[in-house]
Every structure is written in C-alpha cells, then in structure tokens.
Scaffold this motif. Structure first.
Motif, mmCIF file in Angstrom:
data_model
loop_
_atom_site.group_PDB
_atom_site.id
_atom_site.type_symbol
_atom_site.label_atom_id
_atom_site.label_comp_id
_atom_site.label_asym_id
_atom_site.label_seq_id
_atom_site.Cartn_x
_atom_site.Cartn_y
_atom_site.Cartn_z
ATOM 1 N N THR A 29 -14.664 -4.141 0.710
ATOM 2 C CA THR A 29 -13.437 -4.856 1.740
ATOM 3 C C THR A 29 -13.961 -6.249 1.674
ATOM 4 O O THR A 29 -15.138 -6.697 1.720
ATOM 5 N N GLY A 30 -13.168 -7.455 1.830
ATOM 6 C CA GLY A 30 -13.527 -8.708 2.085
ATOM 7 C C GLY A 30 -13.510 -9.110 3.572
ATOM 8 O O GLY A 30 -14.452 -9.964 3.791
ATOM 9 N N GLU A 31 -12.715 -8.394 4.244
ATOM 10 C CA GLU A 31 -12.688 -8.852 5.732
ATOM 11 C C GLU A 31 -12.304 -7.809 6.411
ATOM 12 O O GLU A 31 -11.033 -7.032 5.882
ATOM 13 N N TRP A 32 -12.607 -7.453 7.671
ATOM 14 C CA TRP A 32 -12.259 -6.321 8.570
ATOM 15 C C TRP A 32 -11.406 -6.897 9.621
ATOM 16 O O TRP A 32 -11.958 -8.020 10.292
ATOM 17 N N LEU A 33 -10.196 -6.676 9.767
ATOM 18 C CA LEU A 33 -9.512 -7.113 11.113
ATOM 19 C C LEU A 33 -9.729 -6.415 12.087
ATOM 20 O O LEU A 33 -9.747 -6.994 13.444
ATOM 21 N N SER A 34 -10.034 -5.156 11.980
ATOM 22 C CA SER A 34 -10.591 -4.200 13.025
ATOM 23 C C SER A 34 -11.393 -3.096 12.564
ATOM 24 O O SER A 34 -10.939 -2.776 11.166
ATOM 25 N N LYS A 35 -12.224 -2.611 13.001
ATOM 26 C CA LYS A 35 -12.969 -1.369 12.490
ATOM 27 C C LYS A 35 -12.080 -0.048 13.065
ATOM 28 O O LYS A 35 -12.386 0.828 12.430
ATOM 29 N N GLY A 36 -11.512 -0.068 13.985
ATOM 30 C CA GLY A 36 -10.891 1.072 14.574
ATOM 31 C C GLY A 36 -11.757 2.208 14.631
ATOM 32 O O GLY A 36 -12.936 2.199 14.936
ATOM 33 N N ASN A 37 -11.553 3.441 14.294
ATOM 34 C CA ASN A 37 -12.409 4.416 14.426
ATOM 35 C C ASN A 37 -13.315 4.755 12.993
ATOM 36 O O ASN A 37 -13.965 5.834 13.043
ATOM 37 N N TYR A 38 -13.085 3.595 12.237
ATOM 38 C CA TYR A 38 -14.028 3.878 10.891
ATOM 39 C C TYR A 38 -15.347 3.653 11.232
ATOM 40 O O TYR A 38 -15.901 2.634 11.423
ATOM 41 N N THR A 39 -16.300 4.529 10.856
ATOM 42 C CA THR A 39 -17.729 4.226 10.892
ATOM 43 C C THR A 39 -18.293 4.082 9.608
ATOM 44 O O THR A 39 -19.507 3.536 9.748
ATOM 45 N N GLY A 40 -17.940 4.224 8.492
ATOM 46 C CA GLY A 40 -18.418 3.904 7.240
ATOM 47 C C GLY A 40 -19.170 4.942 6.523
ATOM 48 O O GLY A 40 -19.205 4.982 5.437
ATOM 49 N N SER A 41 -19.348 6.014 7.160
ATOM 50 C CA SER A 41 -20.004 7.376 6.623
ATOM 51 C C SER A 41 -20.383 8.120 7.638
ATOM 52 O O SER A 41 -19.895 8.218 8.842
ATOM 53 N N GLY A 42 -20.568 9.440 7.256
ATOM 54 C CA GLY A 42 -21.032 10.604 8.146
ATOM 55 C C GLY A 42 -19.571 11.336 8.489
ATOM 56 O O GLY A 42 -19.593 12.595 9.113
ATOM 57 N N LYS A 43 -18.550 10.907 8.196
ATOM 58 C CA LYS A 43 -17.117 11.786 8.184
ATOM 59 C C LYS A 43 -15.922 11.646 7.094
ATOM 60 O O LYS A 43 -15.938 10.495 6.454
ATOM 61 N N ALA A 44 -15.182 12.453 7.096
ATOM 62 C CA ALA A 44 -14.189 12.233 6.016
ATOM 63 C C ALA A 44 -13.262 10.970 6.223
ATOM 64 O O ALA A 44 -13.343 10.494 7.545
ATOM 65 N N THR A 45 -12.796 10.331 5.689
ATOM 66 C CA THR A 45 -12.047 9.395 5.579
ATOM 67 C C THR A 45 -10.562 9.417 4.885
ATOM 68 O O THR A 45 -10.682 9.730 3.712
ATOM 69 N N VAL A 46 -9.597 8.567 5.263
ATOM 70 C CA VAL A 46 -8.440 8.305 4.791
ATOM 71 C C VAL A 46 -8.385 6.903 4.338
ATOM 72 O O VAL A 46 -8.338 6.158 5.557
ATOM 73 N N ILE A 47 -8.133 6.652 3.290
ATOM 74 C CA ILE A 47 -7.820 5.120 2.792
ATOM 75 C C ILE A 47 -6.337 5.207 2.536
ATOM 76 O O ILE A 47 -5.934 5.613 1.739
ATOM 77 N N GLU A 48 -5.684 4.296 3.302
ATOM 78 C CA GLU A 48 -4.097 4.150 3.092
ATOM 79 C C GLU A 48 -3.995 2.781 2.436
ATOM 80 O O GLU A 48 -4.468 1.706 3.160
ATOM 81 N N PHE A 49 -3.505 2.494 1.126
ATOM 82 C CA PHE A 49 -3.329 1.422 0.677
ATOM 83 C C PHE A 49 -1.906 0.964 1.085
ATOM 84 O O PHE A 49 -1.001 1.749 1.018
ATOM 85 N N PHE A 50 -1.928 -0.355 1.427
ATOM 86 C CA PHE A 50 -1.021 -0.821 2.337
ATOM 87 C C PHE A 50 -0.233 -2.092 1.824
ATOM 88 O O PHE A 50 -0.912 -2.955 1.318
ATOM 89 N N PHE A 51 0.832 -2.402 1.837
ATOM 90 C CA PHE A 51 1.762 -3.609 1.574
ATOM 91 C C PHE A 51 2.690 -4.125 2.845
ATOM 92 O O PHE A 51 3.731 -3.044 2.898
ATOM 93 N N SER A 52 2.515 -4.981 3.575
ATOM 94 C CA SER A 52 3.294 -5.150 4.732
ATOM 95 C C SER A 52 4.713 -5.241 4.442
ATOM 96 O O SER A 52 5.630 -5.070 5.435
ATOM 97 N N ARG A 53 5.171 -5.591 3.465
ATOM 98 C CA ARG A 53 6.720 -6.059 3.167
ATOM 99 C C ARG A 53 7.174 -4.694 2.544
ATOM 100 O O ARG A 53 8.510 -4.694 2.088
ATOM 101 N N SER A 54 6.427 -3.366 2.612
ATOM 102 C CA SER A 54 7.172 -2.130 2.207
ATOM 103 C C SER A 54 7.338 -1.296 3.219
ATOM 104 O O SER A 54 6.679 -1.131 4.116
ATOM 105 N N GLU A 55 8.627 -0.992 3.320
ATOM 106 C CA GLU A 55 9.286 -0.279 4.361
ATOM 107 C C GLU A 55 8.497 1.371 4.579
ATOM 108 O O GLU A 55 8.074 1.625 5.501
ATOM 109 N N PRO A 56 8.118 1.736 3.432
ATOM 110 C CA PRO A 56 7.426 2.908 3.486
ATOM 111 C C PRO A 56 6.158 3.129 3.952
ATOM 112 O O PRO A 56 5.632 3.576 4.557
ATOM 113 N N SER A 57 5.434 1.800 3.519
ATOM 114 C CA SER A 57 3.969 1.437 4.171
ATOM 115 C C SER A 57 4.179 1.445 5.451
ATOM 116 O O SER A 57 3.297 1.810 6.375
#
Length: 151
Positions: A29-57
């Motif tokens: 990552t270049g910058e975190w806008l928020s960490k939310g519930n992401y801890t970096g390790s120790g649990k399963a992770t979902v990475i959602e690749f996102f584009f704000s101009r995409s309605e499905p996203s």
C-alpha cells in the motif's frame, strides 16, 4: 485474427498469476485512508480491488461492511484502489465502514495479483494461502463461509 487471439491469451495468462492454494502476493500500500478491522496478519483477509467510478464496485461496499460486522474477528477486509485519494475518499469517507481502505503503491498490488477487472477480490487464510479469488460480485457470505471451511 491470430494477433487478437494472442493478445487475448497474453492478458488472460497475466491474470492467472495467482493460484488457489498458493501463497498470496504481498499487499503493498502507498497510503492507508483507514485501517478498519485489518490487522496485517494473524487472520484471514479479503482484499477487494476497487474503482470508485464502477457501479459494481460501489455496490460491494455494503457487502464488505457486512463481512466486517459478521466476521470481523476472523476476517480482515481491505478495500484497495489505485486512483487518487480524493476519489476514493468521496466513495467511503463518513460512511462508517468497518473495513480498511488503502491506496495501491503505484499499482504494485494490482499488478502482482494480475487484476484485469473490478470488482475483483482475493481471500487468503491467516498463513497467506489463497482460498478464493475472482469476480467479487459473486462473493457473498455463503462463498466466504465455504472458502473458510465454516460451511
């Protein structure tokens, strides 16, 4: 015609640089806008690749927040975008989402995962082994629970 098939094959083969059961590429990552519930390790992770101009996203935001609300202690969730901070901020700021929001480091993570379309997601376990990846429009609670072996 043959050149078109070759180009299609090249783009498809690039998208196949992640494999279920193999180790996931590093999240850069270049910058975190928020960490939310992401801890970096120790649990399963979902990475959602996102584009704000995409309605499905954009439709995925409530699903991702639902993952955090339902499974937050077991699954970290990261929304990853490679667009300007302001655009991503417009989509997520002030909404109270519980997931982490990060900007890709010059496209390094998008490239490492071979992302060709959005929405696209990857689920990996606490050891970094890929459990599921693909069009996240088809990835909800049932698919998450099956991939995690809970169902």
């Amino acid at each position: 015609m043959a050149m078109g098939i070759l180009l299609l094959w090249a783009s498809v083969s690039h998208a196949q640089n992640i494999i279920t059961g193999e180790k996931a590429p590093e999240l850069k990552t270049g910058e975190w806008l928020s960490k939310g519930n992401y801890t970096g390790s120790g649990k399963a992770t979902v990475i959602e690749f996102f584009f704000s101009r995409s309605e499905p996203s954009m439709k995925r935001l409530s699903v991702l927040d639902g993952f955090v609300r339902s499974y937050g202690d077991s699954v970290g969730v990261v929304l990853l975008a490679r667009e300007p901070r302001e655009q991503v901020g417009e989509a997520v700021n002030g909404k109270g989402y519980g997931f982490g929001v990060a900007l890709d480091d010059n496209g390094k993570t998008f490239d490492a995962y071979g992302v060709q379309f959005v929405p696209f997601a990857v689920l990996y376990d606490a050891k970094g082994k890929i459990l599921w990846f693909g069009n996240s429009s088809k990835f909800g609670n049932d698919e998450l629970e099956r991939a995690m072996g809970w169902k």
